[in-house]
Write an enzyme that holds these catalytic residues in place. Structure first.
Site, PDB file in Angstrom:
ATOM      1  N   ALA A   6       0.854  -1.185   0.000  1.00 56.40           N
ATOM      2  CA  ALA A   6       0.000   0.000   0.000  1.00 56.40           C
ATOM      3  C   ALA A   6       0.893   1.240   0.000  1.00 56.40           C
ATOM      4  O   ALA A   6       1.659   1.460   0.942  1.00 56.40           O
ATOM      5  CB  ALA A   6      -0.911  -0.008   1.222  1.00 56.40           C
ATOM      6  N   LEU A   7       0.813   2.034  -1.054  1.00 53.74           N
ATOM      7  CA  LEU A   7       1.638   3.234  -1.201  1.00 53.74           C
ATOM      8  C   LEU A   7       0.751   4.464  -1.040  1.00 53.74           C
ATOM      9  O   LEU A   7      -0.038   4.792  -1.926  1.00 53.74           O
ATOM     10  CB  LEU A   7       2.326   3.254  -2.558  1.00 53.74           C
ATOM     11  CG  LEU A   7       3.386   2.181  -2.806  1.00 53.74           C
ATOM     12  CD1 LEU A   7       3.886   2.242  -4.249  1.00 53.74           C
ATOM     13  CD2 LEU A   7       4.549   2.332  -1.832  1.00 53.74           C
ATOM     14  N   SER A   8       0.876   5.154   0.082  1.00 52.08           N
ATOM     15  CA  SER A   8       0.052   6.326   0.354  1.00 52.08           C
ATOM     16  C   SER A   8       0.569   7.569  -0.342  1.00 52.08           C
ATOM     17  O   SER A   8      -0.160   8.554  -0.490  1.00 52.08           O
ATOM     18  CB  SER A   8       0.004   6.587   1.855  1.00 52.08           C
ATOM     19  OG  SER A   8       1.298   6.967   2.323  1.00 52.08           O
ATOM     20  N   GLY A   9       1.840   7.531  -0.747  1.00 55.58           N
ATOM     21  CA  GLY A   9       2.496   8.723  -1.256  1.00 55.58           C
ATOM     22  C   GLY A   9       3.421   9.352  -0.240  1.00 55.58           C
ATOM     23  O   GLY A   9       4.072  10.360  -0.497  1.00 55.58           O
ATOM     24  N   GLY A  10       3.506   8.726   0.945  1.00 53.65           N
ATOM     25  CA  GLY A  10       4.383   9.225   2.003  1.00 53.65           C
ATOM     26  C   GLY A  10       5.661   8.425   2.105  1.00 53.65           C
ATOM     27  O   GLY A  10       5.847   7.407   1.432  1.00 53.65           O
ATOM     28  N   SER A  13       5.412   4.443   3.759  1.00 54.78           N
ATOM     29  CA  SER A  13       4.964   3.352   2.888  1.00 54.78           C
ATOM     30  C   SER A  13       5.974   3.085   1.781  1.00 54.78           C
ATOM     31  O   SER A  13       6.149   1.939   1.356  1.00 54.78           O
ATOM     32  CB  SER A  13       3.593   3.660   2.296  1.00 54.78           C
ATOM     33  OG  SER A  13       3.621   4.825   1.496  1.00 54.78           O
ATOM     34  N   CYS A 101     -10.667   2.721   9.489  1.00 53.64           N
ATOM     35  CA  CYS A 101     -10.007   2.628   8.179  1.00 53.64           C
ATOM     36  C   CYS A 101      -9.128   1.388   8.108  1.00 53.64           C
ATOM     37  O   CYS A 101      -9.131   0.658   7.109  1.00 53.64           O
ATOM     38  CB  CYS A 101      -9.189   3.885   7.917  1.00 53.64           C
ATOM     39  SG  CYS A 101      -8.417   3.923   6.273  1.00 53.64           S
ATOM     40  N   CYS A 199      -8.107  12.500   8.106  1.00 51.80           N
ATOM     41  CA  CYS A 199      -7.703  12.703   6.713  1.00 51.80           C
ATOM     42  C   CYS A 199      -8.810  13.274   5.842  1.00 51.80           C
ATOM     43  O   CYS A 199      -8.545  14.037   4.912  1.00 51.80           O
ATOM     44  CB  CYS A 199      -7.174  11.394   6.123  1.00 51.80           C
ATOM     45  SG  CYS A 199      -8.426  10.096   5.938  1.00 51.80           S
TER      46      CYS A 199
END
Length: 358
Positions: A6-10, A13, A101, A199
Protein backbone atom coordinates in the site's frame (compact mmCIF):
# COMPACT_ATOMS: atom_id res chain seq x y z
CA UNK A 1 5.68 -14.21 -1.53
CA UNK A 2 3.51 -12.04 -3.72
CA UNK A 3 3.09 -8.84 -1.71
CA UNK A 4 0.69 -5.96 -2.27
CA UNK A 5 2.37 -2.81 -0.97
CA UNK A 6 0.00 0.00 0.00
CA UNK A 7 1.64 3.23 -1.20
CA UNK A 8 0.05 6.33 0.35
CA UNK A 9 2.50 8.72 -1.26
CA UNK A 10 4.38 9.22 2.00
CA UNK A 11 7.87 8.27 3.10
CA UNK A 12 6.85 5.43 5.45
CA UNK A 13 4.96 3.35 2.89
CA UNK A 14 7.67 3.94 0.27
CA UNK A 15 10.47 2.68 2.53
CA UNK A 16 8.32 -0.25 3.70
CA UNK A 17 7.79 -1.29 0.07
CA UNK A 18 11.50 -0.93 -0.61
CA UNK A 19 12.33 -3.25 2.28
CA UNK A 20 9.81 -5.79 0.99
CA UNK A 21 11.58 -5.71 -2.39
CA UNK A 22 14.96 -6.14 -0.68
CA UNK A 23 13.57 -9.17 1.18
CA UNK A 24 13.04 -10.87 -2.18
CA UNK A 25 9.27 -10.63 -2.38
CA UNK A 26 7.36 -10.10 -5.63
CA UNK A 27 5.98 -6.64 -4.82
CA UNK A 28 3.24 -4.66 -6.55
CA UNK A 29 2.41 -1.12 -5.41
CA UNK A 30 -1.15 0.12 -5.07
CA UNK A 31 -2.40 3.57 -4.12
CA UNK A 32 -5.81 3.63 -2.46
CA UNK A 33 -7.87 6.55 -3.74
CA UNK A 34 -10.14 7.21 -0.79
CA UNK A 35 -11.39 10.73 -1.44
CA UNK A 36 -14.29 11.53 -3.75
CA UNK A 37 -12.62 14.91 -4.49
CA UNK A 38 -9.22 13.88 -5.75
CA UNK A 39 -8.81 17.05 -7.80
CA UNK A 40 -8.00 18.90 -4.57
CA UNK A 41 -4.43 19.55 -3.47
CA UNK A 42 -2.76 18.90 -0.15
CA UNK A 43 -2.62 21.59 2.50
CA UNK A 44 0.65 20.92 4.34
CA UNK A 45 0.20 17.88 6.57
CA UNK A 46 -3.57 17.73 6.25
CA UNK A 47 -5.75 15.72 3.90
CA UNK A 48 -5.09 12.64 1.87
CA UNK A 49 -5.54 11.08 -1.56
CA UNK A 50 -4.64 14.28 -3.38
CA UNK A 51 -3.09 14.58 -6.82
CA UNK A 52 0.29 15.05 -5.13
CA UNK A 53 -0.08 11.89 -3.07
CA UNK A 54 -0.94 9.73 -6.09
CA UNK A 55 1.95 11.19 -8.07
CA UNK A 56 4.38 10.71 -5.18
CA UNK A 57 3.29 7.09 -4.85
CA UNK A 58 3.80 6.53 -8.58
CA UNK A 59 7.29 8.05 -8.49
CA UNK A 60 8.21 5.84 -5.51
CA UNK A 61 7.04 2.72 -7.37
CA UNK A 62 8.99 3.76 -10.46
CA UNK A 63 12.11 4.26 -8.36
CA UNK A 64 11.69 0.79 -6.84
CA UNK A 65 11.00 -0.76 -10.23
CA UNK A 66 7.68 -2.30 -9.20
CA UNK A 67 4.29 -2.25 -10.96
CA UNK A 68 1.91 0.44 -9.73
CA UNK A 69 -1.88 0.73 -9.73
CA UNK A 70 -4.49 3.09 -8.34
CA UNK A 71 -7.55 1.44 -6.79
CA UNK A 72 -10.62 3.59 -6.30
CA UNK A 73 -11.93 2.66 -2.85
CA UNK A 74 -13.68 5.98 -2.26
CA UNK A 75 -17.17 4.47 -2.10
CA UNK A 76 -16.08 1.81 0.39
CA UNK A 77 -14.27 4.45 2.45
CA UNK A 78 -17.26 6.77 2.53
CA UNK A 79 -19.79 4.02 3.25
CA UNK A 80 -17.77 2.54 6.12
CA UNK A 81 -15.29 4.99 7.66
CA UNK A 82 -16.98 8.35 7.00
CA UNK A 83 -20.51 7.01 7.57
CA UNK A 84 -19.42 5.37 10.85
CA UNK A 85 -17.75 8.61 11.94
CA UNK A 86 -20.94 10.60 11.37
CA UNK A 87 -23.30 8.04 12.90
CA UNK A 88 -21.15 7.67 16.01
CA UNK A 89 -20.99 11.43 16.60
CA UNK A 90 -24.74 11.69 15.90
CA UNK A 91 -25.26 9.12 18.68
CA UNK A 92 -23.10 11.07 21.14
CA UNK A 93 -20.07 8.79 20.92
CA UNK A 94 -16.45 9.60 20.03
CA UNK A 95 -15.11 7.38 17.23
CA UNK A 96 -11.58 6.89 15.93
CA UNK A 97 -11.74 6.88 12.10
CA UNK A 98 -8.16 5.56 11.78
CA UNK A 99 -9.23 2.39 13.60
CA UNK A 100 -12.18 1.93 11.24
CA UNK A 101 -10.01 2.63 8.18
CA UNK A 102 -7.55 -0.07 9.18
CA UNK A 103 -10.42 -2.45 9.93
CA UNK A 104 -12.59 -1.90 6.86
CA UNK A 105 -10.25 -0.58 4.17
CA UNK A 106 -6.57 -1.45 4.62
CA UNK A 107 -7.01 -4.90 6.14
CA UNK A 108 -10.41 -5.86 4.77
CA UNK A 109 -11.25 -4.40 1.35
CA UNK A 110 -7.62 -4.08 0.23
CA UNK A 111 -6.63 -7.49 1.58
CA UNK A 112 -9.73 -9.17 0.17
CA UNK A 113 -9.03 -7.81 -3.32
CA UNK A 114 -5.37 -8.71 -3.01
CA UNK A 115 -6.10 -12.29 -2.02
CA UNK A 116 -8.55 -12.61 -4.91
CA UNK A 117 -5.74 -11.56 -7.24
CA UNK A 118 -3.32 -14.12 -5.84
CA UNK A 119 -1.34 -12.00 -3.38
CA UNK A 120 -0.15 -13.54 -0.13
CA UNK A 121 0.15 -10.46 2.08
CA UNK A 122 -0.37 -6.71 2.37
CA UNK A 123 2.62 -4.54 3.25
CA UNK A 124 2.11 -1.11 4.86
CA UNK A 125 4.23 1.60 6.46
CA UNK A 126 2.64 1.25 9.88
CA UNK A 127 4.90 1.37 12.92
CA UNK A 128 4.18 -1.92 14.69
CA UNK A 129 5.92 -5.29 15.05
CA UNK A 130 4.76 -8.80 14.29
CA UNK A 131 6.56 -11.48 16.30
CA UNK A 132 6.28 -15.13 15.27
CA UNK A 133 6.40 -17.66 18.09
CA UNK A 134 8.05 -21.08 17.90
CA UNK A 135 4.62 -22.64 17.36
CA UNK A 136 3.99 -20.35 14.39
CA UNK A 137 1.53 -18.09 16.20
CA UNK A 138 1.76 -14.40 15.31
CA UNK A 139 1.71 -11.63 17.90
CA UNK A 140 1.15 -7.91 17.37
CA UNK A 141 3.55 -5.72 19.37
CA UNK A 142 4.33 -2.05 19.82
CA UNK A 143 6.91 -0.57 17.46
CA UNK A 144 10.50 -0.09 18.56
CA UNK A 145 9.96 3.67 18.17
CA UNK A 146 7.30 4.27 20.82
CA UNK A 147 6.82 7.86 19.63
CA UNK A 148 5.56 6.53 16.28
CA UNK A 149 3.87 3.35 17.55
CA UNK A 150 0.60 2.59 15.71
CA UNK A 151 -0.33 -0.70 17.35
CA UNK A 152 -3.35 1.01 18.95
CA UNK A 153 -5.09 1.62 15.60
CA UNK A 154 -4.09 -1.83 14.30
CA UNK A 155 -5.49 -3.86 17.20
CA UNK A 156 -8.86 -4.19 15.49
CA UNK A 157 -7.46 -6.20 12.57
CA UNK A 158 -7.99 -9.65 14.11
CA UNK A 159 -5.86 -12.80 13.86
CA UNK A 160 -6.83 -13.70 10.27
CA UNK A 161 -5.74 -10.32 8.93
CA UNK A 162 -2.66 -10.29 11.15
CA UNK A 163 -1.57 -13.51 9.44
CA UNK A 164 -1.52 -11.65 6.09
CA UNK A 165 0.10 -8.38 7.25
CA UNK A 166 3.67 -7.08 6.90
CA UNK A 167 5.04 -4.07 8.81
CA UNK A 168 8.67 -3.67 7.70
CA UNK A 169 9.19 -0.48 9.76
CA UNK A 170 8.23 -2.00 13.10
CA UNK A 171 11.77 -2.59 14.37
CA UNK A 172 13.14 0.73 13.10
CA UNK A 173 14.57 2.88 15.86
CA UNK A 174 13.24 6.25 14.68
CA UNK A 175 11.47 8.16 11.92
CA UNK A 176 14.75 9.97 11.27
CA UNK A 177 16.26 6.61 10.28
CA UNK A 178 13.41 6.03 7.81
CA UNK A 179 13.89 9.47 6.26
CA UNK A 180 17.65 8.91 5.97
CA UNK A 181 17.02 5.59 4.24
CA UNK A 182 14.63 7.29 1.82
CA UNK A 183 17.35 9.79 0.92
CA UNK A 184 19.88 7.00 0.38
CA UNK A 185 17.42 5.19 -1.89
CA UNK A 186 16.70 8.31 -3.91
CA UNK A 187 13.04 8.45 -2.90
CA UNK A 188 11.75 11.98 -3.42
CA UNK A 189 9.34 11.79 -0.48
CA UNK A 190 12.11 11.76 2.13
CA UNK A 191 11.19 15.21 3.49
CA UNK A 192 7.43 15.02 3.01
CA UNK A 193 5.61 16.01 6.23
CA UNK A 194 3.65 13.41 8.16
CA UNK A 195 -0.13 13.45 7.78
CA UNK A 196 -2.12 14.04 10.92
CA UNK A 197 -5.63 14.74 12.16
CA UNK A 198 -8.64 13.27 10.34
CA UNK A 199 -7.70 12.70 6.71
CA UNK A 200 -11.16 13.43 5.28
CA UNK A 201 -11.44 16.71 7.23
CA UNK A 202 -8.69 18.44 5.30
CA UNK A 203 -9.09 21.85 6.98
CA UNK A 204 -8.95 20.35 10.48
CA UNK A 205 -12.34 21.83 11.46
CA UNK A 206 -14.10 18.73 12.76
CA UNK A 207 -16.99 20.69 14.28
CA UNK A 208 -17.54 22.52 11.00
CA UNK A 209 -17.54 19.20 9.11
CA UNK A 210 -20.09 17.71 11.52
CA UNK A 211 -22.30 20.79 11.29
CA UNK A 212 -22.29 20.66 7.49
CA UNK A 213 -23.07 16.94 7.40
CA UNK A 214 -25.49 16.64 10.33
CA UNK A 215 -27.07 20.10 10.40
CA UNK A 216 -27.75 22.37 13.36
CA UNK A 217 -29.70 20.92 16.30
CA UNK A 218 -29.96 23.62 18.98
CA UNK A 219 -30.28 22.44 22.57
CA UNK A 220 -29.37 23.13 26.18
CA UNK A 221 -26.19 22.73 28.21
CA UNK A 222 -26.89 21.65 31.80
CA UNK A 223 -24.65 21.55 34.85
CA UNK A 224 -24.40 18.57 37.20
CA UNK A 225 -27.47 19.76 39.12
CA UNK A 226 -29.62 19.92 35.99
CA UNK A 227 -29.63 23.73 35.78
CA UNK A 228 -29.42 25.30 32.32
CA UNK A 229 -26.06 27.07 31.98
CA UNK A 230 -25.77 27.50 28.22
CA UNK A 231 -26.85 26.50 24.74
CA UNK A 232 -25.39 24.52 21.88
CA UNK A 233 -26.11 24.08 18.16
CA UNK A 234 -25.67 20.30 18.18
CA UNK A 235 -24.84 17.87 20.99
CA UNK A 236 -22.94 15.73 18.46
CA UNK A 237 -20.20 18.38 18.28
CA UNK A 238 -19.02 17.71 21.84
CA UNK A 239 -16.98 14.97 23.45
CA UNK A 240 -16.55 13.88 27.06
CA UNK A 241 -13.64 15.71 28.68
CA UNK A 242 -13.91 18.75 26.41
CA UNK A 243 -13.18 22.10 28.05
CA UNK A 244 -12.63 24.52 25.18
CA UNK A 245 -15.38 25.83 22.94
CA UNK A 246 -18.22 25.51 25.47
CA UNK A 247 -19.02 29.26 25.28
CA UNK A 248 -20.84 29.28 28.61
CA UNK A 249 -22.19 32.75 29.53
CA UNK A 250 -20.96 32.60 33.13
CA UNK A 251 -18.41 30.59 35.13
CA UNK A 252 -19.20 28.01 37.79
CA UNK A 253 -20.05 29.34 41.25
CA UNK A 254 -16.61 28.39 42.57
CA UNK A 255 -14.86 29.76 39.48
CA UNK A 256 -13.44 26.35 38.55
CA UNK A 257 -13.41 25.35 34.87
CA UNK A 258 -16.17 23.08 33.61
CA UNK A 259 -15.85 20.08 31.31
CA UNK A 260 -18.24 18.03 29.23
CA UNK A 261 -19.24 15.09 31.42
CA UNK A 262 -22.09 13.65 29.39
CA UNK A 263 -23.82 13.77 25.99
CA UNK A 264 -27.42 12.70 25.47
CA UNK A 265 -28.32 13.01 21.80
CA UNK A 266 -31.80 11.57 22.41
CA UNK A 267 -32.65 14.57 24.60
CA UNK A 268 -30.14 16.75 22.68
CA UNK A 269 -28.52 17.76 25.97
CA UNK A 270 -24.88 18.33 26.89
CA UNK A 271 -23.93 18.08 30.57
CA UNK A 272 -20.96 19.88 32.08
CA UNK A 273 -19.36 19.72 35.49
CA UNK A 274 -16.12 19.90 37.48
CA UNK A 275 -13.05 17.91 36.52
CA UNK A 276 -13.61 15.48 39.39
CA UNK A 277 -16.62 14.02 37.57
CA UNK A 278 -14.45 12.89 34.66
CA UNK A 279 -12.56 10.20 36.54
CA UNK A 280 -13.63 6.57 36.09
CA UNK A 281 -12.34 3.28 37.49
CA UNK A 282 -14.33 0.81 35.39
CA UNK A 283 -14.84 0.43 31.65
CA UNK A 284 -17.04 -1.84 29.57
CA UNK A 285 -16.42 -2.54 25.89
CA UNK A 286 -18.10 -4.66 23.25
CA UNK A 287 -17.42 -5.77 19.64
CA UNK A 288 -14.32 -7.45 21.02
CA UNK A 289 -11.45 -8.49 18.75
CA UNK A 290 -8.98 -10.87 20.45
CA UNK A 291 -5.48 -11.44 19.10
CA UNK A 292 -4.10 -13.68 21.84
CA UNK A 293 -5.70 -17.14 21.95
CA UNK A 294 -2.99 -18.23 24.41
CA UNK A 295 -4.20 -15.56 26.88
CA UNK A 296 -7.94 -16.31 27.10
CA UNK A 297 -8.64 -13.77 29.90
CA UNK A 298 -11.97 -15.43 30.71
CA UNK A 299 -10.91 -14.98 34.32
CA UNK A 300 -9.63 -11.63 35.69
CA UNK A 301 -6.26 -11.04 34.00
CA UNK A 302 -3.62 -8.42 34.81
CA UNK A 303 -2.69 -6.24 31.84
CA UNK A 304 -2.62 -2.60 30.69
CA UNK A 305 -5.25 -0.68 28.73
CA UNK A 306 -5.05 2.34 26.46
CA UNK A 307 -7.97 4.46 25.21
CA UNK A 308 -6.20 6.95 22.91
CA UNK A 309 -3.76 6.44 20.07
CA UNK A 310 -0.93 8.13 21.94
CA UNK A 311 -2.29 7.92 25.45
CA UNK A 312 -0.48 6.39 28.38
CA UNK A 313 -1.31 2.76 29.21
CA UNK A 314 -2.95 2.19 32.60
CA UNK A 315 -2.62 -0.99 34.66
CA UNK A 316 -5.89 -2.88 34.88
CA UNK A 317 -7.61 -6.20 35.38
CA UNK A 318 -9.53 -7.43 32.33
CA UNK A 319 -12.17 -10.12 31.99
CA UNK A 320 -13.68 -11.26 28.68
CA UNK A 321 -17.30 -12.40 28.64
CA UNK A 322 -18.88 -13.49 25.33
CA UNK A 323 -17.71 -10.56 23.22
CA UNK A 324 -17.76 -8.06 26.06
CA UNK A 325 -14.71 -6.80 27.94
CA UNK A 326 -14.93 -5.66 31.57
CA UNK A 327 -12.05 -3.55 32.84
CA UNK A 328 -11.19 -2.59 36.41
CA UNK A 329 -8.52 0.14 36.45
CA UNK A 330 -5.89 0.27 39.19
CA UNK A 331 -5.99 4.07 39.06
CA UNK A 332 -8.64 6.49 37.79
CA UNK A 333 -8.70 7.40 34.10
CA UNK A 334 -9.97 10.82 33.06
CA UNK A 335 -12.28 11.88 30.26
CA UNK A 336 -13.15 8.53 28.70
CA UNK A 337 -15.92 8.62 26.09
CA UNK A 338 -18.18 5.93 24.68
CA UNK A 339 -17.08 5.02 21.17
CA UNK A 340 -13.37 5.16 21.89
CA UNK A 341 -11.22 2.16 21.08
CA UNK A 342 -10.06 0.25 24.16
CA UNK A 343 -6.82 -1.62 23.44
CA UNK A 344 -5.47 -4.21 25.85
CA UNK A 345 -1.73 -4.78 26.20
CA UNK A 346 0.60 -7.01 28.15
CA UNK A 347 3.90 -5.21 27.98
CA UNK A 348 4.50 -4.46 24.31
CA UNK A 349 2.09 -7.14 23.10
CA UNK A 350 -1.45 -6.33 21.95
CA UNK A 351 -3.91 -8.81 23.45
CA UNK A 352 -7.12 -7.42 22.06
CA UNK A 353 -9.44 -4.52 21.40
CA UNK A 354 -13.02 -3.46 22.08
CA UNK A 355 -15.21 -0.37 21.64
CA UNK A 356 -16.09 1.40 24.87
CA UNK A 357 -19.81 1.39 25.59
CA UNK A 358 -19.76 2.79 29.13
Amino acid sequence: MRVLAALSGGVDSAVAAARAVDAGHDVVGVHMALSRSRAEHRSGSRGCCSIEDANDARRAADRLGIPYYVWDLSDEFHDTVVADFLSEYAAGRTPNPCVRCNEHIKFDTLLERGLALGFDAVCTGHYARIDVRADGGRELHRAADLAKDQSYVLAVMGPERLARAMFPLGATASKAEVRAEAVARGLGVSNKPDSYDICFVADGDTQGFLARELGERPGEILDETGAVVGAHSGAYAYTVGQRKGLRLPRPAADGAPRYVTGIDTTRNVVTVGPETLLSVRELVGDAEVWLAPDVPATEPTACEVQVRAHGAPVAATVKRDHGRVNVALTEPMRGVAAGQSLVIYRGSRVLGQATITR
